[in-house]
Design an enzyme around this catalytic site. Structure first.
Site, short mmCIF file in Angstrom:
data_model
loop_
_atom_site.label_atom_id
_atom_site.label_comp_id
_atom_site.label_asym_id
_atom_site.label_seq_id
_atom_site.Cartn_x
_atom_site.Cartn_y
_atom_site.Cartn_z
N ARG A 13 0.81 -1.22 0.00
CA ARG A 13 0.00 0.00 0.00
C ARG A 13 0.84 1.27 0.00
O ARG A 13 0.33 2.35 -0.29
CB ARG A 13 -1.02 -0.04 1.14
CG ARG A 13 -2.13 -1.08 0.89
CD ARG A 13 -3.20 -1.02 1.95
NE ARG A 13 -2.72 -1.38 3.25
CZ ARG A 13 -2.71 -2.60 3.74
NH1 ARG A 13 -3.17 -3.60 3.03
NH2 ARG A 13 -2.24 -2.85 4.94
N GLU B 124 5.42 -10.04 15.66
CA GLU B 124 4.92 -10.51 16.96
C GLU B 124 5.25 -12.01 17.12
O GLU B 124 5.74 -12.44 18.16
CB GLU B 124 3.41 -10.28 17.02
CG GLU B 124 2.87 -10.36 18.42
CD GLU B 124 1.37 -10.08 18.44
OE1 GLU B 124 0.82 -9.67 17.40
OE2 GLU B 124 0.78 -10.27 19.51
#
Ligand code: AMP
Length: 170
Positions: free
Chosen positions: A58, A95
């Protein structure tokens, strides 16, 4: 123009607990796209930018338009295995696990003054890795711009003293 009207919150996408910031309504409005790209370009008017670098995927959308407005080249930073030729790579922690970014090794020099662009600053891991990738060429990251910054995730702390410009904050 209130750009926040063109960002749609999508709860629990792509997984439970995430509020996804969908920029498709913005992309679907040519006046809003032009307004956003103009704001980004105006914000670096005095920074002598020589290249705009966008982060897959994006960061490509407005990144190319900002480069056009500044009259400079656009360079994509991509996920591994997408770019031909010699590439520079940077791994970074997620994560759970690890990811990697790549950039063609001959597209920046120590003389370049770069605007790095992406849609969302969340935890900052992606933008930090992208800055480090750019800086291995000797180029300077003059500014890092985002359509929006998710302030509560404190991603700006990972970018240390680099100059950050976000059009929207949440
Ligand atoms: P981060 O490395 O955590 O700063 O994540 C940044 C990347 O993940 C950006 O390229 C965004 O496109 C994407 N991202 C992270 N969180 C969101 C969110 N809530 N909505 C949309 N995109 C997101």
């Amino acid at each position: 123009m209130d750009l926040s009207k063109y960002i749609k919150d999508v709860p629990d996408f792509p997984k439970e607990g995430i509020i996804f910031k969908d920029i498709c309504p913005l992309l679907n409005d040519p006046a809003a796209v032009d307004y956003a790209a103009t704001l980004f370009a105006e914000a670096v008017q005095d920074k002598n930018i020589t290249k705009v670098v966008g982060i897959e995927s994006r960061g490509f959308l407005l990144g190319i338009l900002i480069a056009q407005k500044l009259g400079v080249g656009f360079i994509p930073i991509r996920k591994p295995g997408k770019l031909p030729g010699e590439v520079l790579s940077k791994s970074y922690a997620l994560e759970y696990g690890e990811d990697c970014l790549e950039m063609q090794s001959d597209c920046l020099t120590a003389e370049d003054n770069v605007l790095l662009h992406d849609d969302v600053l969340a935890t900052g891991g992606t933008a930090k890795a992208a800055c480090e990738l750019i800086e291995t060429t000797g180029a300077n990251v003059a500014q890092v711009s985002f359509l929006m910054e998710l302030k509560f995730l404190k991603g700006s702390e990972k970018l240390h003293k680099r100059s950050i410009h976000s059009l929207l904050e949440y």
